[in-house]
Motif scaffolding. Structure first.
Motif, PDB file in Angstrom:
ATOM      1  N   LEU A 313       0.828  -1.207   0.000  1.00  0.00           N
ATOM      2  CA  LEU A 313       0.000   0.000   0.000  1.00  0.00           C
ATOM      3  C   LEU A 313       0.859   1.252   0.000  1.00  0.00           C
ATOM      4  N   VAL A 314       1.888   1.283   0.834  1.00  0.00           N
ATOM      5  CA  VAL A 314       2.747   2.468   0.902  1.00  0.00           C
ATOM      6  C   VAL A 314       3.485   2.684  -0.419  1.00  0.00           C
ATOM      7  N   GLY A 315       3.939   1.602  -1.039  1.00  0.00           N
ATOM      8  CA  GLY A 315       4.670   1.714  -2.297  1.00  0.00           C
ATOM      9  C   GLY A 315       3.798   1.687  -3.536  1.00  0.00           C
ATOM     10  N   ARG A 316       2.492   1.633  -3.338  1.00  0.00           N
ATOM     11  CA  ARG A 316       1.494   1.552  -4.416  1.00  0.00           C
ATOM     12  C   ARG A 316       1.728   0.347  -5.330  1.00  0.00           C
ATOM     13  N   HIS A 317       2.034  -0.772  -4.738  1.00  0.00           N
ATOM     14  CA  HIS A 317       2.083  -2.028  -5.483  1.00  0.00           C
ATOM     15  C   HIS A 317       0.748  -2.731  -5.227  1.00  0.00           C
ATOM     16  N   LEU A 318      -0.264  -2.246  -5.914  1.00  0.00           N
ATOM     17  CA  LEU A 318      -1.626  -2.653  -5.604  1.00  0.00           C
ATOM     18  C   LEU A 318      -1.989  -3.973  -6.270  1.00  0.00           C
ATOM     19  N   TYR A 319      -2.991  -4.623  -5.690  1.00  0.00           N
ATOM     20  CA  TYR A 319      -3.459  -5.896  -6.218  1.00  0.00           C
ATOM     21  C   TYR A 319      -4.078  -5.718  -7.607  1.00  0.00           C
ATOM     22  N   LYS A 320      -3.967  -6.776  -8.389  1.00  0.00           N
ATOM     23  CA  LYS A 320      -4.657  -6.827  -9.673  1.00  0.00           C
ATOM     24  C   LYS A 320      -6.142  -7.067  -9.412  1.00  0.00           C
ATOM     25  N   VAL A 321      -6.990  -6.478 -10.227  1.00  0.00           N
ATOM     26  CA  VAL A 321      -8.439  -6.641 -10.071  1.00  0.00           C
ATOM     27  C   VAL A 321      -9.037  -7.157 -11.366  1.00  0.00           C
ATOM     28  N   GLU A 322      -9.795  -8.212 -11.251  1.00  0.00           N
ATOM     29  CA  GLU A 322     -10.579  -8.717 -12.381  1.00  0.00           C
ATOM     30  C   GLU A 322     -12.051  -8.456 -12.073  1.00  0.00           C
ATOM     31  N   ILE A 323     -12.759  -7.883 -13.048  1.00  0.00           N
ATOM     32  CA  ILE A 323     -14.185  -7.596 -12.889  1.00  0.00           C
ATOM     33  C   ILE A 323     -14.936  -8.188 -14.072  1.00  0.00           C
ATOM     34  N   GLN A 324     -16.040  -8.859 -13.783  1.00  0.00           N
ATOM     35  CA  GLN A 324     -16.873  -9.408 -14.850  1.00  0.00           C
ATOM     36  C   GLN A 324     -18.331  -9.432 -14.423  1.00  0.00           C
ATOM     37  N   ASN A 325     -19.213  -9.620 -15.381  1.00  0.00           N
ATOM     38  CA  ASN A 325     -20.650  -9.555 -15.121  1.00  0.00           C
ATOM     39  C   ASN A 325     -21.196 -10.790 -14.420  1.00  0.00           C
ATOM     40  N   ASP A 326     -20.516 -11.920 -14.575  1.00  0.00           N
ATOM     41  CA  ASP A 326     -20.984 -13.168 -13.982  1.00  0.00           C
ATOM     42  C   ASP A 326     -20.031 -13.643 -12.887  1.00  0.00           C
ATOM     43  N   PRO A 327     -20.517 -14.475 -11.970  1.00  0.00           N
ATOM     44  CA  PRO A 327     -19.643 -15.000 -10.912  1.00  0.00           C
ATOM     45  C   PRO A 327     -18.449 -15.747 -11.519  1.00  0.00           C
ATOM     46  N   PHE A 328     -17.319 -15.707 -10.815  1.00  0.00           N
ATOM     47  CA  PHE A 328     -16.122 -16.388 -11.286  1.00  0.00           C
ATOM     48  C   PHE A 328     -16.254 -17.898 -11.116  1.00  0.00           C
ATOM     49  N   ASN A 329     -15.618 -18.608 -11.997  1.00  0.00           N
ATOM     50  CA  ASN A 329     -15.611 -20.062 -11.945  1.00  0.00           C
ATOM     51  C   ASN A 329     -14.958 -20.527 -10.644  1.00  0.00           C
ATOM     52  N   PRO A 330     -15.635 -21.358  -9.841  1.00  0.00           N
ATOM     53  CA  PRO A 330     -15.057 -21.838  -8.577  1.00  0.00           C
ATOM     54  C   PRO A 330     -13.705 -22.527  -8.760  1.00  0.00           C
ATOM     55  N   ASP A 331     -13.525 -23.222  -9.888  1.00  0.00           N
ATOM     56  CA  ASP A 331     -12.246 -23.885 -10.134  1.00  0.00           C
ATOM     57  C   ASP A 331     -11.121 -22.867 -10.303  1.00  0.00           C
ATOM     58  N   TYR A 332     -11.437 -21.742 -10.931  1.00  0.00           N
ATOM     59  CA  TYR A 332     -10.449 -20.677 -11.116  1.00  0.00           C
ATOM     60  C   TYR A 332     -10.054 -20.076  -9.760  1.00  0.00           C
ATOM     61  N   ILE A 333     -11.039 -19.874  -8.907  1.00  0.00           N
ATOM     62  CA  ILE A 333     -10.766 -19.332  -7.568  1.00  0.00           C
ATOM     63  C   ILE A 333      -9.915 -20.313  -6.762  1.00  0.00           C
ATOM     64  N   THR A 334     -10.247 -21.603  -6.852  1.00  0.00           N
ATOM     65  CA  THR A 334      -9.465 -22.625  -6.140  1.00  0.00           C
ATOM     66  C   THR A 334      -8.020 -22.628  -6.610  1.00  0.00           C
ATOM     67  N   LEU A 335      -7.808 -22.493  -7.920  1.00  0.00           N
ATOM     68  CA  LEU A 335      -6.458 -22.457  -8.476  1.00  0.00           C
ATOM     69  C   LEU A 335      -5.674 -21.266  -7.925  1.00  0.00           C
ATOM     70  N   LEU A 336      -6.317 -20.097  -7.881  1.00  0.00           N
ATOM     71  CA  LEU A 336      -5.653 -18.901  -7.353  1.00  0.00           C
ATOM     72  C   LEU A 336      -5.300 -19.072  -5.881  1.00  0.00           C
ATOM     73  N   LYS A 337      -6.192 -19.691  -5.126  1.00  0.00           N
ATOM     74  CA  LYS A 337      -5.924 -19.929  -3.703  1.00  0.00           C
ATOM     75  C   LYS A 337      -4.726 -20.851  -3.521  1.00  0.00           C
ATOM     76  N   GLU A 338      -4.658 -21.892  -4.322  1.00  0.00           N
ATOM     77  CA  GLU A 338      -3.530 -22.820  -4.228  1.00  0.00           C
ATOM     78  C   GLU A 338      -2.217 -22.126  -4.563  1.00  0.00           C
ATOM     79  N   GLN A 339      -2.236 -21.285  -5.571  1.00  0.00           N
ATOM     80  CA  GLN A 339      -1.019 -20.574  -5.958  1.00  0.00           C
ATOM     81  C   GLN A 339      -0.609 -19.551  -4.907  1.00  0.00           C
ATOM     82  N   ALA A 340      -1.602 -18.880  -4.311  1.00  0.00           N
ATOM     83  CA  ALA A 340      -1.299 -17.916  -3.251  1.00  0.00           C
ATOM     84  C   ALA A 340      -0.701 -18.616  -2.039  1.00  0.00           C
ATOM     85  N   SER A 341      -1.262 -19.769  -1.695  1.00  0.00           N
ATOM     86  CA  SER A 341      -0.761 -20.536  -0.554  1.00  0.00           C
ATOM     87  C   SER A 341       0.676 -20.974  -0.782  1.00  0.00           C
ATOM     88  N   ALA A 342       0.964 -21.427  -2.008  1.00  0.00           N
ATOM     89  CA  ALA A 342       2.310 -21.894  -2.326  1.00  0.00           C
ATOM     90  C   ALA A 342       3.313 -20.746  -2.393  1.00  0.00           C
TER      91      ALA A 342
END
Length: 413
Positions: A313-342
């Motif tokens: 936040l201090v260095g303005r290295h902000l998170y990427k944001v994805e926006i869409q009209n429909d809910p995100f695919n649960p499998d895509y969210i699970t993949l992101l969670k696994e990658q974040a955890s690793a």
């Protein structure tokens, strides 16, 4: 012998020009430390991360809304609407104090430090406290603010879908962000206001100005208030306070100002404020500076999650944001969670700091609330969504909801 204080002041405002403080009561409100605190709370929170000039404050906004209210009272009186001197002072004081309960960084941190307490609730509590300390000079203002005053149109001037609050923040926010799509003609809109059967309405010839107002509001939400980079910054700020509170509950030391320390290490909720006056007084000492100074120090905290969020936040290295009209695919969210955890080596319960799911809703006009009525020459009142013949305003009354995901840009997927 003390000289009498000159309370007839003139303020130079970049949006409206010269603003006059209308009476002694308003001057005393502005001079109060609780109102002066609004100088240290940004109107648009972290929006300056996208629009660098958007560093105006709640203090400036409150003064602007007060100025528009004085104009509205003058216009309505000229049309034969009876507004007494006491009512004038009341409605001007009410709009001046409508944001008094805002916490640090305005909406971004609402309920981050105090559970189940909105800024509207806190504004009411602070107005009651101010009224007691000012010999009940705010009795009428408080009744108008709560919509308990017999003349209901006065409340509509303070809080409705066409109030002085919205007129000012659209004009002011478009000015300081440079977003021309938000420019509205406040003079024209106010001059078109009148009252029929104790209801604030707009004269028929003002319908095009109202159309422009609603369209500008819709565009400002997408371009400014709901800008995806602003959303990312605000989610990160919320998560910083959330993490800090978790660490505080565990008894882990955190640098903070004395007043922020009090709220971090206390389990404060709305009941606390209702039972003890001191919590209102303590909250009135809290502002953006307390939060920012702590975040700067927390960039080197031993907790790597807190430190990482603060560094971003201090260095303005902000998170990427994805926006869409429909809910995100649960499998895509699970993949992101696994990658974040690793990648960040965090437990499942801490993934929420690196992957944020949410929604944003844009609703320029809500016909289910107090409606904006247009009065035509035959005295018929028509809802603006039905009266419009140039633009399909009814489309703007349909909420648009979008789904979003926020996560670190360096997260590989």
């Amino acid at each position: 012998m003390n000289k009498l204080i000159n309370k007839k002041k003139i303020i130079n405002d970049p949006v409206y020009g010269l603003i006059t403080i209308p009476n002694h009561l308003v001057f005393d409100i502005i001079e109060h430390p609780w109102f002066q605190r609004l100088r240290r709370i940004l109107q648009l929170g972290l929006t300056h991360y996208v629009y660098p000039s958007a560093v105006h404050t709640r203090f400036q906004h409150a003064l602007g809304a007060m100025h528009l209210m004085t104009q509205a009272v003058e216009v309505l009186r000229a049309k034969g609407i009876v507004i007494s001197q006491e009512e004038e002072e009341g409605v001007i004081s009410a709009i001046l104090l409508h944001d008094i309960g805002h916490g640090p960084y305005s909406h971004a941190l609402e309920q981050s430090l105090v559970k189940d307490l909105s800024h509207e609730d806190l504004s009411l509590m602070m107005m009651d406290s101010l009224n007691n300390s000012m010999n009940y000079q705010l009795n009428v203002a408080n009744k108008i603010f709560r919509n308990d005053y017999p003349k209901k149109f006065l409340h509509q001037l303070v809080s409705s879908q066409l109030d002085m609050d919205r007129l000012d923040y659209l004009s002011r926010d478009s000015f300081f962000t440079g977003v021309a799509e938000g420019v509205i003609n406040t003079d024209r809109i106010i001059k078109m206001l009148t009252v029929l059967d104790d209801q604030l309405v707009v004269e028929g010839k003002g319908i095009y100005s109202i159309e422009k107002f609603l369209i500008s509001r819709r565009l400002m939400y997408w371009q400014v208030y709901l800008h995806k980079t602003v959303i990312a910054a605000e989610y990160m700020l919320v998560n910083i306070l959330k993490r800090a509170k978790e660490l505080a509950i565990q008894g882990i030391p955190l640098f903070s100002s004395p007043i922020l320390n009090l709220f971090l290490y206390s389990n404060v909720n709305i009941d606390s404020f209702l039972m003890e006056q001191r919590w209102i007084e303590d909250f009135a000492k809290l502002d953006d500076y307390d939060i920012l100074s702590a975040i700067k120090v927390w960039t080197t905290h031993q907790d790597h999650i807190l430190a990482y969020l603060c560094q971003c936040l201090v260095g303005r290295h902000l998170y990427k944001v994805e926006i869409q009209n429909d809910p995100f695919n649960p499998d895509y969210i699970t993949l992101l969670k696994e990658q974040a955890s690793a990648q960040f080596g965090v437990l499942d319960e801490d993934i929420c700091y690196f992957l944020v799911e949410g929604t944003v809703t844009n609703n320029a006009y809500n016909p289910k609330l107090d409606r904006i009525h247009i009065q035509f020459r035959n005295k018929d009142l028509v809802d603006v969504s039905e009266a419009s013949d140039q633009l399909n305003i009814s489309v703007l009354s349909v909420p648009v909801t979008k789904y979003l995901l926020c996560y670190p840009k360096n997260l590989i997927h």
